[in-house]
Each structure stands twice: as structure tokens, then as C-alpha cells.
Scaffold this active site. Structure first.
Site, short mmCIF file in Angstrom:
data_model
loop_
_atom_site.label_atom_id
_atom_site.label_comp_id
_atom_site.label_asym_id
_atom_site.label_seq_id
_atom_site.Cartn_x
_atom_site.Cartn_y
_atom_site.Cartn_z
N GLY A 41 35.91 -48.52 10.48
CA GLY A 41 36.38 -49.69 11.22
C GLY A 41 35.29 -50.68 11.55
CB CYS A 250 66.60 -53.16 -1.63
SG CYS A 250 66.14 -53.87 -3.22
CB CYS A 253 66.62 -50.32 -5.67
SG CYS A 253 65.64 -50.40 -4.16
CB CYS A 275 61.94 -53.37 -2.64
SG CYS A 275 63.07 -52.07 -2.24
CB CYS A 281 62.27 -52.47 -6.17
SG CYS A 281 63.95 -53.09 -6.08
#
Lengths: 294, 262
Positions: A41, A250, A253, A275, A281
Site C-alpha cells: 500500500g 445482464c 447472459c 456485463c 459474459c
């Protein structure tokens, strides 16, 4: 003047070393990466190079990728989750040309995934590396413009200011309205900007088996999250962190668990959701098609 | 207050000197500030008041001399020898600094509530509703309508901004407040209200205050003790009323006599 082809290059282009950057630069970036992995970080300064694309298009990510590429790697590049957008296509093409490596659109097959704005829906593995393109690495920047001061705040773990931003969100919108670049606390020490990924992806960063590397070219910073590191999204006790939810599924899909993009279809108010992760997808539609055929 | 030990001063300055190149900021200033005491530093502009305040509050390191603060854990401690994390922690808990221009002391891009809550959050508060309630209480204390809690300080008048700055500073219950010309730039009636408010807060919360001002009326109203500065030196010091009613040093006499009478 006649140019001679370099013996170290696997490509026909004689003026580039492997993966565009020269070896000294790659070594410098690898050193920064090692430090970044050692201090999760923490933003490590590095001598960012000019790349043959504009700032904001992923000059940081591309330098990190160039430094960790080996000839056997398979690279996937996504932009907003999709493999077929201009940025993703041209970066893949760039590395095919300068490193002669394999590229792919499949998350499964990739050993390195360079991303702008999304983390793939599919869980990444230990043998994969995720490289983020970062525009502004400093999470405290919008409240504290002085770099000297933000560095000091990181050094002394003075992160109260981050909560001032979240407080302000709740005061104005009734909930934490930050939906992307949502600040996280890495390994209980540094507060980090996860780049402009949607907060939907924040939980995926926590204890991810893959190594996560972040490159900010213009701001000249590299940072990292080693595999299986604790990543916690900041919140208030009475306003806990939560991710976006969608009412629909979606349209292509039928997925309900993934990050959905809203697509405007016409000027009559028609719209659909699909998606954002095009590989995810596509795979779902493929398996659905197979099962129909069978 | 819990920690106040009356046998030991809260702040001690010993021959504090600040030299800027070949200019003198302040020269050989010594005093003790006791818990709950209000000390006013008066003098014309350029006399070294603000330099002294910066040295006392740890914002600037004196060229010579020492400043000691009576910290909870360590007793009287030299600020110059204090590690920076501890100094910064002091600055957001035990101390408060009220700037002359509220814009210097406020975060103008976030709401009044966030401004008051900042010190709380810096000290680890992570409960939104509690922070908000505390912010509301403090808005009331500084006589700002609580319906302004979510408004930006930009939309406040100068006097309200100054009061908001005071609330933001006092929310963590500091023991020592530094004030740099707090009512500067406000019109007279607003000044009077602000001074009344400060006097009330100082009494209610038993604050020790170092206040820098060029305005003798402010000093008369707030201060228990007075220090007159000229060209970086302290020329006279004593109880506020004593110095104002019977000034001894020629410069103090000039200062007192030059106040306009209505």
C-alpha cells in the site's frame, strides 16, 4: 544507414529491446516493485519514462507490465472490463509487437492481466499478476493538495481526513456516495487508492491469491498488494461499506452477480444492462449455448 | 480539569528568540502560562507577536531559548526535543489554534459539520451519528443555527466563519488555545459578540489562552495578564488592568494613550 537486427530481440523491430523499455529502466522499475511489495500500500516513487502514448492512457501500467513480462507470458488487457476497446486492443498490440508475446482475451489463460477500471469477475489465481493503470495514486489528494503534507500523513498514519470525505458524502447524499476509487486500508497500515475501479471490486482485492501491482505514470508512483493481503474498505460503524447492486440481470447472459454496464439503445429511453467483463459474459453465453446444443 | 496541577505551569517560555537573517523576530521572551489563564500579547504590527505565537505553538523553531509544555505523560517537555508525531498529536488534541483569517483555519470545501468533525475523526471517531450530534452541540455553543450543519463555510458570514473555526478547534476539549487576532476584520458589533462568546467558552471550559492582538479593548475584555511587545522585546508585563490603567514603560503609555475615545 542500414540497421542491424539485435540478437536479444525476439521481434523484427531492431530499435527496441524486449518489451520496449531498456534493461536499466526495467531494473529500476523492478526495484520499485520489490519495495512496493515489501511495504503493502505504500507509494514508491520511480523515474517514470515517456511512453509512446498519452498520460491517462495507462503509461504507468504499461511500464509495470513491460518490466515484469517474460517471453513465456500471456497478456490480457482490459479497459472498463472489456477486451475489445481501443485502449485494450492497442496495448495488446503494442506488446505483441515489442515483446513478441502471446496475448489473450481469456482471463483463464492469462498470466498477466493489465487493467483499467475493473477487476475480472473470475477469481484470479496465485500464478497470475494483476497490473492496474492508476491516474491519481494519492487518496488524500482531493482534501490535502500539498504532497509534503500527504506524505507526512501517511508516515504518521493520520488518516482522519479520509473519513472527513466519507462524512461529507453521507451528509450530502444520505449514504457513502463514493462509487469508484473507494479508499482501502491495506494490511492495517497504509490507506490506498485502488485506482478508479468501482467499489464493487473492492472486496475482490481482499486476500486475493494473485499479486496486484499499481502503476501511475504521470504521478511517478508504484504500489502493490502482495497475495493474500488483508484489504479493508473504509467506512463508519453506523454506515458500513456496501457494494453496488442492480435490479436487473445482464441482457446477454442473464448474470445477476457481476458488475453491469448500462447501455443506451436509442433516443426513446430504451436501455439495457450487460456485463462489463466481456470475457466473463462471453464464456457464460458459450456454456449456455453448449448446454442448449446438448 | 483532571490533569491540571497548579504547582506546575502549562506552558513555559525561556528566553525565546527568533532571528530572521539580520532581522529580529522576537528577543529573549520568558513567561509562564498557568492552567486557565488568559495571556494577551499586545503591540504594534511588526513587533514580533505572531512570530512569538508561532514559536510557542511549535509551528516554528526558535533560534534560541526553549518552550516547554506540560504534557500529560511526560510533564514539562521541551517542544524542540519532542518527536513530530507527538507534536502533531498535541496540536489536534490538547491544543487549538484560531487563525486571524478563518479561511486559514477552516476546510472550505467541506460542510460545517465535517469541519467540526475533522478533529474527532482524526482522533479515531468512526460513528457517523455520534460525530454529527457532537457537531450539532458545538454549533449551538457558538450560536450558529443547527440547520446550517450541512452548509459549506463559503456560505457563512465572516463572523460565523470565525465562530465555526472556534467550534472546530474546541471540539476535542483542548487545554491550551492560541489565538491570532481572532476578531480581526470583523465589524465592531460582530466583534463584541465574538468576544463575549470567547469569554464564555474560556470560562466554561477553563481554557488557557495565549491571544495575540493589537487591539487593547480585546485584551482588556479577555485577558487576565498582559505582555506589551515592541521591536521583538517584551517592554512591560503584568495584570491586564494594571498595565492598561497604569502603564509604566514609555511605549505602553503611548499605546494606551493612542486608543481612540468615542
Amino acid at each position: 544507414m542500414k540497421q542491424q537486427s539485435s540478437p536479444t530481440s525476439r521481434t523484427d523491430s531492431p530499435s527496441y529491446g524486449f518489451a520496449y523499455l531498456n534493461e536499466q529502466t526495467k531494473r529500476m522499475i523492478r526495484r520499485a516493485l520489490l519495495k512496493a511489495v515489501a511495504v503493502p500500500g505504500y507509494q514508491v516513487p520511480f523515474a517514470s519514462r515517456e511512453m509512446p502514448m498519452p498520460y491517462g492512457w495507462g503509461t504507468g501500467g504499461i511500464q509495470v507490465t513491460a518490466s515484469i513480462l517474460t517471453p513465456d507470458d500471456t497478456l490480457k488487457v482490459i479497459d472498463q472490463g472489456a477486451d475489445d476497446t481501443t485502449n485494450a486492443v492497442s496495448i495488446r498490440k503494442f506488446f505483441r509487437k515489442t515483446a513478441g508475446i502471446q496475448t489473450t482475451e481469456s482471463t483463464d489463460e492469462a498470466s498477466i492481466v493489465q487493467t483499467r477500471h475493473r477487476i475480472p469477475e473470475q477469481t484470479l489465481r496465485e500464478d497470475q499478476i494483476l497490473v492496474y493503470q492508476v491516474p491519481i495514486p494519492e487518496p488524500l489528494r482531493f482534501l490535502e493538495p500539498r504532497e509534503t503534507e500527504t506524505r507526512k500523513m501517511h508516515a504518521l498514519e493520520e488518516y482522519g481526513l479520509m473519513h472527513v470525505k466519507l462524512y461529507e458524502d453521507i451528509a450530502r447524499h444520505g449514504n457513502i456516495a463514493t462509487t469508484y476509487a473507494y479508499p482501502v486500508h491495506v494490511h492495517g497500515r497504509y490507506v490506498m487508492d485502488p485506482s478508479p475501479t468501482p467499489k464493487f471490486d473492492n472486496p475482490k482485492m481482499d486476500k486475493m491469491p494473485a499479486l496486484q501491482l499499481f502503476g501511475a505514470g504521470r504521478e511517478k508512483r508504484i504500489y502493490a498488494i502482495p497475495p493474500y493481503t488483508k484489504v479493508r474498505s473504509l467506512d463508519f460503524d453506523d454506515h458500513p461499506f456496501e457494494v453496488q447492486k442492480w435490479d436487473g440481470a445482464c441482457a446477454l447472459c442473464g448474470e445477476t452477480e457481476s458488475f453491469l454496464d448500462e447501455v443506451i439503445l436509442d433516443d426513446q429511453g430504451g436501455r439495457m444492462f450487460c456485463c462489463s467483463d466481456s470475457d466473463h459474459c462471453g464464456k457464460r453465453r458459450e456454456t449456455a449455448g453448449d448446454s442448449h446444443a446438448a | 480539569m483532571l490533569h491540571d496541577d497548579l504547582s506546575c505551569p502549562l506552558l513555559r517560555a525561556r528566553s525565546v528568540t527568533k532571528i530572521y537573517g539580520d532581522h529580529v523576530g522576537c528577543l529573549g521572551v520568558s513567561f509562564d502560562l498557568w492552567p486557565g489563564e488568559v495571556l494577551a500579547i499586545v503591540g504594534e504590527s511588526g513587533s514580533g507577536k505572531s512570530t512569538l505565537l508561532s514559536c510557542l505553538s511549535g509551528a516554528m523553531e526558535p533560534s534560541e531559548g526553549e518552550v516547554f509544555y506540560n504534557a500529560d505523560a511526560t510533564g514539562l517537555t521541551d517542544l524542540a526535543g519532542m518527536p513530530e508525531p507527538q507534536l502533531r498529536a498535541l496540536a489536534r488534541t490538547d491544543w487549538a489554534f484560531v487563525h486571524q483569517n478563518p479561511r486559514d483555519g477552516l476546510r472550505m470545501s467541506v460542510s460545517a459539520g465535517a469541519n467540526i468533525g475533522e478533529r474527532l475523526m482524526a482522533n479515531g471517531a468512526r460513528h457517523y451519528s455520534n460525530i454529527r450530534t457532537t457537531a450539532e452541540t458545538w454549533l449551538e455553543k457558538v450560536e450558529i443555527d443547527t440547520s446550517r450543519l450541512d452548509d459549506l463555510p463559503e456560505t457563512f458570514s465572516g463572523g460565523m466563519q470565525q465562530r465555526l473555526q472556534i467550534a472546530r478547534n474546541l471540539v476535542t476539549g483542548p487545554r491550551l488555545v492560541f489565538m491570532d487576532e481572532p476578531p480581526g476584520g470583523l465589524d465592531v458589533s460582530v466583534q463584541a459578540r465574538l468576544l463575549d462568546l470567547v469569554r464564555k467558552l474560556v470560562a466554561d471550559h477553563e481554557l488557557a489562552v495565549v491571544i495575540v492582538t493589537h487591539d487593547l479593548a480585546v485584551a482588556r475584555l479577555l485577558a487576565s495578564r498582559l505582555m506589551v511587545m515592541q521591536a521583538g522585546r517584551v517592554v512591560e508585563t503584568g495584570l491586564a488592568d494594571q498595565v492598561l490603567d497604569d502603564p509604566q514603560a514609555p511605549y505602553s503609555q503611548l499605546l494606551v494613550s493612542s486608543v481612540l475615545q468615542v
